[in-house]
Motif scaffolding. Structure first.
Motif, PDB file in Angstrom:
ATOM      1  N   UNK A 206      91.493  68.333  63.103  1.00 20.01           N
ATOM      2  CA  UNK A 206      90.696  68.201  61.883  1.00 20.01           C
ATOM      3  C   UNK A 206      89.206  68.236  62.211  1.00 20.01           C
ATOM      4  N   UNK A 207      88.821  67.569  63.279  1.00 19.76           N
ATOM      5  CA  UNK A 207      87.419  67.514  63.672  1.00 19.76           C
ATOM      6  C   UNK A 207      86.865  68.898  64.006  1.00 19.76           C
ATOM      7  N   UNK A 208      87.724  69.780  64.480  1.00 20.94           N
ATOM      8  CA  UNK A 208      87.275  71.127  64.809  1.00 20.94           C
ATOM      9  C   UNK A 208      86.922  71.941  63.563  1.00 20.94           C
ATOM     10  N   UNK A 209      87.347  71.460  62.393  1.00 22.16           N
ATOM     11  CA  UNK A 209      87.113  72.184  61.152  1.00 22.16           C
ATOM     12  C   UNK A 209      86.147  71.484  60.207  1.00 22.16           C
ATOM     13  N   UNK A 210      85.899  70.195  60.426  1.00 23.55           N
ATOM     14  CA  UNK A 210      84.958  69.461  59.575  1.00 23.55           C
ATOM     15  C   UNK A 210      84.369  68.291  60.352  1.00 23.55           C
ATOM     16  N   UNK A 211      83.165  67.917  60.003  1.00 25.17           N
ATOM     17  CA  UNK A 211      82.508  66.783  60.654  1.00 25.17           C
ATOM     18  C   UNK A 211      82.698  65.481  59.880  1.00 25.17           C
ATOM     19  N   UNK A 212      83.330  65.589  58.696  1.00 25.00           N
ATOM     20  CA  UNK A 212      83.532  64.382  57.879  1.00 25.00           C
ATOM     21  C   UNK A 212      84.727  64.565  56.964  1.00 25.00           C
ATOM     22  N   UNK A 213      85.302  63.447  56.535  1.00 18.58           N
ATOM     23  CA  UNK A 213      86.314  63.472  55.479  1.00 18.58           C
ATOM     24  C   UNK A 213      85.938  62.404  54.450  1.00 18.58           C
ATOM     25  N   UNK A 214      86.239  62.696  53.203  1.00 21.28           N
ATOM     26  CA  UNK A 214      85.913  61.774  52.117  1.00 21.28           C
ATOM     27  C   UNK A 214      87.060  60.825  51.809  1.00 21.28           C
ATOM     28  N   UNK A 215      88.271  61.221  52.177  1.00 22.21           N
ATOM     29  CA  UNK A 215      89.440  60.403  51.839  1.00 22.21           C
ATOM     30  C   UNK A 215      90.493  60.480  52.937  1.00 22.21           C
ATOM     31  N   UNK A 216      91.062  59.326  53.244  1.00 22.95           N
ATOM     32  CA  UNK A 216      92.182  59.224  54.173  1.00 22.95           C
ATOM     33  C   UNK A 216      93.306  58.543  53.393  1.00 22.95           C
ATOM     34  N   UNK A 217      94.360  59.288  53.107  1.00 21.78           N
ATOM     35  CA  UNK A 217      95.407  58.821  52.195  1.00 21.78           C
ATOM     36  C   UNK A 217      96.715  58.650  52.955  1.00 21.78           C
ATOM     37  N   UNK A 218      97.269  57.450  52.905  1.00 18.92           N
ATOM     38  CA  UNK A 218      98.514  57.133  53.611  1.00 18.92           C
ATOM     39  C   UNK A 218      99.687  57.123  52.639  1.00 18.92           C
ATOM     40  N   UNK A 219     100.588  58.110  52.806  1.00 11.82           N
ATOM     41  CA  UNK A 219     101.785  58.191  51.978  1.00 11.82           C
ATOM     42  C   UNK A 219     103.063  58.165  52.819  1.00 11.82           C
ATOM     43  N   UNK A 220     102.944  58.019  54.130  1.00 10.06           N
ATOM     44  CA  UNK A 220     104.115  58.010  55.004  1.00 10.06           C
ATOM     45  C   UNK A 220     104.804  56.653  54.928  1.00 10.06           C
ATOM     46  N   UNK A 221     106.110  56.645  55.112  1.00 10.37           N
ATOM     47  CA  UNK A 221     106.842  55.389  55.115  1.00 10.37           C
ATOM     48  C   UNK A 221     108.303  55.621  55.415  1.00 10.37           C
ATOM     49  N   UNK A 222     108.971  54.570  55.889  1.00 13.48           N
ATOM     50  CA  UNK A 222     110.396  54.649  56.190  1.00 13.48           C
ATOM     51  C   UNK A 222     111.097  53.473  55.541  1.00 13.48           C
ATOM     52  N   UNK A 223     112.320  53.688  55.076  1.00 17.44           N
ATOM     53  CA  UNK A 223     113.093  52.647  54.404  1.00 17.44           C
ATOM     54  C   UNK A 223     114.331  52.321  55.237  1.00 17.44           C
ATOM     55  N   UNK A 224     114.631  51.040  55.353  1.00 18.81           N
ATOM     56  CA  UNK A 224     115.851  50.608  56.024  1.00 18.81           C
ATOM     57  C   UNK A 224     116.507  49.501  55.219  1.00 18.81           C
ATOM     58  N   UNK A 225     117.814  49.564  55.088  1.00 22.20           N
ATOM     59  CA  UNK A 225     118.584  48.521  54.433  1.00 22.20           C
ATOM     60  C   UNK A 225     119.611  48.013  55.434  1.00 22.20           C
ATOM     61  N   UNK A 226     119.483  46.754  55.829  1.00 24.70           N
ATOM     62  CA  UNK A 226     120.351  46.182  56.855  1.00 24.70           C
ATOM     63  C   UNK A 226     120.143  44.678  56.871  1.00 24.70           C
ATOM     64  N   UNK A 227     121.011  43.973  57.557  1.00 22.81           N
ATOM     65  CA  UNK A 227     120.816  42.530  57.674  1.00 22.81           C
ATOM     66  C   UNK A 227     119.905  42.240  58.866  1.00 22.81           C
TER      67      UNK A 227
END
Length: 271
Positions: free
Chosen positions: A62-83
């Protein structure tokens, strides 16, 4: 033009967010371990956020294409159902590696591209501020920890002129909902300690799913949070009223209600 990095761009909420940001004048880089066939709305950057070196390589890209970003958005996540007492240590720590430490790694590495006035959006869950529920505890714990991390990060980065915003969604029509159903079935089959009433538990899960919203609703909330003149700390989307009402009760009443709902009908079975 504005610049944004979206983590989890290969998933439903991330993909929808990339598309909406691009439509509204953003140049977007999307980070994920895999992507759908079409990535016209963003520049894909293959990244495993559990690996610091992989995150650093994404930063250099990313740095090779821009010197700044206006937004960093986190949408990653994992779900687990267990005891909590039956899941493996690998599973337990793996949820935190993505839901918490992955966010930490990306923020730490990408901070040099964030300037005064930029914003970090962190997606937690409607479960984050609530008391944990049985068998979804590991997911709730990771999201609660993530929300505490986000609050602390906001306290620190405000001194640098950078806003941190939490998006707290309820049920969203993404792959996580189908994963929850499959994991519920698997849990009820494999557990050696609990004889939960799978049908009742499944009805609860299905009830939440029927009140789900499309991922575009979360994308719209993200865009609104980025464009708002004054940044909110928390943006709630589609929170479940039943869960909130349950959480408003004293802990003793909550546990009694959950026990009654999940208690086996056969009194000879222990659970």
């Amino acid at each position: 033009m504005k610049y944004a990095v979206v983590v989890g761009a290969g998933g439903g909420m991330g993909k929808a967010t990339c598309a909406l940001l691009a439509k509204n004048g953003y140049k977007v880089w999307g980070l994920d371990v895999s992507f759908p066939e079409e990535t016209n709305d963003f520049s894909p950057v293959l990244t495993d956020i559990t690996d610091m070196r992989a995150v650093e390589r994404a930063f250099e890209k990313v740095k090779s294409e821009t010197s700044r970003i206006d937004a960093l958005v986190h949408m990653a996540g994992i779900y687990r159902l267990d005891s909590l007492v039956e899941m493996s240590e690998e599973t337990f720590s793996g949820v935190f590696q993505i839901n918490l430490f992955g966010v930490y790694r990306v923020n730490k590495v990408f901070l040099p591209l964030l300037e005064k006035g930029s914003r970090i959006l962190i997606t937690t869950s409607e479960l984050a501020p609530l008391d944990p529920l049985p068998f979804t505890g590991i997911y709730g714990l990771s999201k609660t920890a993530l929300e505490k991390y986000a609050y602390s990060l906001r306290m620190e980065l405000q001194l640098l002129g950078i806003d941190v915003i939490v998006i707290r969604p309820g049920a969203v029509r993404t792959g996580l909902l189908s994963v929850s159903t499959r994991q519920l079935d698997a849990f009820c089959e494999k557990t050696a300690l609990y004889r939960c009433n799978a049908e009742r538990f499944r009805n609860i899960v299905n009830g939440v799913e029927t009140k789900s919203v499309p991922p575009e609703r979360i994308a719209a909330a993200a865009l609104g949070a980025l464009n708002a003149k004054r940044a909110k700390y928390v943006v709630n989307v589609n929170r479940n009223l039943g869960l909130r009402l349950l959480n408003a009760l004293p802990a003793r009443m909550q546990t009694a209600i959950v026990k009654k709902i999940l208690k086996p009908r056969d009194k000879k079975l222990k659970g």
